[in-house]
Design an enzyme around this catalytic site. Structure first.
Site: not given
Ligand code: C2O
Length: 571
Positions: A181, A205, A214, A336, A340, A357, A370
């Site tokens: 990631h 992103h 993802h 989303h 985070h 990230f 995710h």
């Molecule tokens: Cu690549 Cu939820 O982030």
């Protein structure tokens, strides 16, 4: 015909709420974005803008015939970043025609700078194999985390523990998995120049690669976990945050004794006692019921009312040779990002783990989060006509990524091969799970002419504001001047809105960001676009010529680069 408004902000997350305001006797709509700083110390976190819009019926001024020329299905409000505002409303300026190739591992950047303390580059491997779909794979059913059995949690914990125990340089090792990631999101990967097209940095992103990347990432992660416990039916759980039953943090992630491999210390310690706030990703004084109501409206907004086109939901096109766009889809920048930011630890310098990230994949809860993001993509696609579920652009379909699989082979995958989860051998538990937000369409409190009465006639015109504009207080701005002056007696005291409640038609959407720039963790350039049509229609103000924008930052430092309202040409 094309009024324009453009706004941008600098930090992390904020919702846009549409609140109508216009005077009852003139024809204009208003869009409100307003900021209300509520910073969580030290971390770049949420801010939320609300945009509201409404218009007046009536008047003589609609003689422009403006409405007839507009494609109402695609009215967008664009919010541009501090330094990128100029590019915002325009569609693709660049015109390459090639998919994003897989990263060139030989140019992987090992020193990303703060806050990334290590190299995220994978072990090198010269052999790359192309992905072939598994033949007759056993179906893996991802359970809703809050419904998972103790037996499941035990197996899952064991698999993650085995993953943690692998040698540090094994690409299946848990930390190596988190580097995947980091590498794709924090500026480690590049593709070379070729065929007259510039080389560039890879970013998954804020563009149409978000969902496919993802999905693949979880696909391989899940298969590795399954192989470590010799269970080809093993499936990751999903954090069912879109339903009141699953909004709390799944307990399996906060039990350091029973499930130590799933536990992570670097989380906001408040997330265990209340439902996640999908509107802002921040704490509030709202009751669990209020949060659930807001969440339902947020989900309806990002899954349905402002997600009527592929680009709105999936994110903007990103092609070889082009700069990485600032164009996250509604789901990415909404729920989303909120989750985070909700999980990230404010005690850490850069919001680690989930709040940044580069480190997000170090938290096992990332994969559970995710998994639900992936489910949102699935649910959204299922609501579409079969021929409107996916971009047909080959630049999208043929974009590629590299992942290590459960046999430590470096596999090259294409976006086109991940669109159908059944083909990849997994599905989501539906039994005992409700999808409440499909009916959470908020009603307008006031509509049409009445809506216009709550206008803010004192608001300055867009052209009188200086951008970039620091949002350290509520800022209102009228975007398009009405043709004729309004009668002053129509001026009414502005209704102060309660910007903590999202379950109203005036709520336009949420914008939020998770830090990922390697060099400036606290400053993020953002540029987003949001559909306005459903809200304007619900408010019965589609004909207004002006929109009042009120910007309300909830947290973090926000600077607005510009605001723009435009009409896109096609769905
Ligand atoms: Cu690549 Cu939820 O982030």
């Amino acid at each position: 015909m094309m009024s324009s408004l453009l706004c941008s902000w600098g930090t992390t997350s904020f919702p846009l709420l549409a609140i109508p305001s216009s005077s009852s006797s003139s024809s204009f709509s208003s869009l409100v974005l307003y900021p209300k700083p509520k910073a969580r110390n030290g971390s770049t976190k949420a801010t939320r803008p609300f945009c509201s819009a409404r218009r007046n019926d009536d008047q003589n001024q609609n003689s422009t015939g403006q409405e007839n020329n507009l494609d109402r299905r695609n009215m967008l409000i664009g919010l541009g970043g501090l330094y990128s505002a100029a590019n915002l409303g325009s569609n693709t300026l660049e015109s390459s025609a090639a998919p994003i190739p897989p990263p060139d591992l030989s140019t992987c950047r090992t020193n990303l700078g703060p806050p990334v303390p290590y190299s995220c580059c994978p072990p090198t491997n010269t052999t790359i194999v192309d992905f072939t779909p598994p033949t007759n794979p056993p179906m893996r059913t991802r359970p809703a985390a809050h419904l998972a059995t103790a037996q499941y949690m035990e197996r899952y914990n064991r698999a993650v523990q085995l993953m943690r125990n692998l040698p540090a340089n094994d690409p299946r090792n848990f930390m190596q998995q988190s580097y995947v990631h980091c590498a794709y999101c924090n500026g480690a990967y590049f593709y070379p120049a070729a065929q007259g097209l510039n080389g560039g940095q890879i970013q998954v992103h804020g563009n149409w690669l978000f969902f496919p990347f993802h999905r693949w990432y979880l696909y391989f992660h899940e298969r590795i976990l399954g192989s470590l416990i010799n269970d080809p039916t093993f499936a990751l759980p999903y954090w069912n945050w879109d339903s009141p039953d699953g909004m709390n943090t799944p307990t399996m992630y906060n039990n350091s004794r029973t499930y130590p491999a799933l536990f992570n210390e670097r989380r906001n310690q408040t997330i265990y006692t209340r439902p996640v706030n999908l509107a802002t990703g921040t704490n509030s004084n709202l009751t669990p019921q209020q949060i659930a109501n807001n969440n339902c409206a947020v989900m309806y907004n990002e899954m349905i009312s402002t997600a009527t086109t592929l680009e709105s939901f999936m994110g903007r096109p990103y092609r070889r040779g082009n700069a990485v766009p600032n164009g996250a889809g509604t789901s990415e920048r909404g729920s989303h990002n909120a989750v985070h930011n909700w999980c990230g630890d404010p005690r850490e310098r850069a919001g680690e783990d989930m709040g940044n990230f580069y480190s997000a994949g170090r938290d096992p809860i990332f994969y559970c989060h995710h998994s639900n993001v992936d489910r949102m993509w699935t649910l959204w696609r299922e609501r579409r006509a079969t021929n409107q579920r996916d971009f047909t652009d080959t630049d999208y379909l043929n974009s590629q990524f590299l992942f290590y699989d459960e046999n430590r082979r470096l596999v090259r995958v294409r976006v086109a091969d991940c669109l159908d989860t059944t083909r990849l051998g997994y599905q989501f538990q539906t039994q005992g799970v409700t999808v409440p937000w499909t009916t959470c369409r908020p009603a307008a409190r006031v509509r049409g002419t009445r809506a216009a009465r709550t206008s803010t006639l004192d608001a300055p015109k867009l052209e009188t504001l200086e951008f970039p504009l620091k949002l350290d207080k509520i800022v209102k701005v009228l975007v398009h001047r009405p043709r004729q002056s309004r009668t002053l007696e129509e001026k009414e005291k502005e209704e102060e809105d309660d910007f903590e409640n999202f379950d109203k038609a005036e709520y336009l959407g949420t914008f939020s960001h998770v830090p990922h720039k390697h060099d400036t963790p606290k400053k993020i350039k953002a540029g987003e676009r949001l559909e306005l049509d459903a809200q304007l229609e619900e408010l019965d103000v589609e004909g207004d010529e002006e929109i009042l924008i009120t910007l309300v930052p909830l947290a973090g430092d926000i600077t607005i680069g510009g605001i723009k309202i435009s009409y896109a040409s096609s769905p």
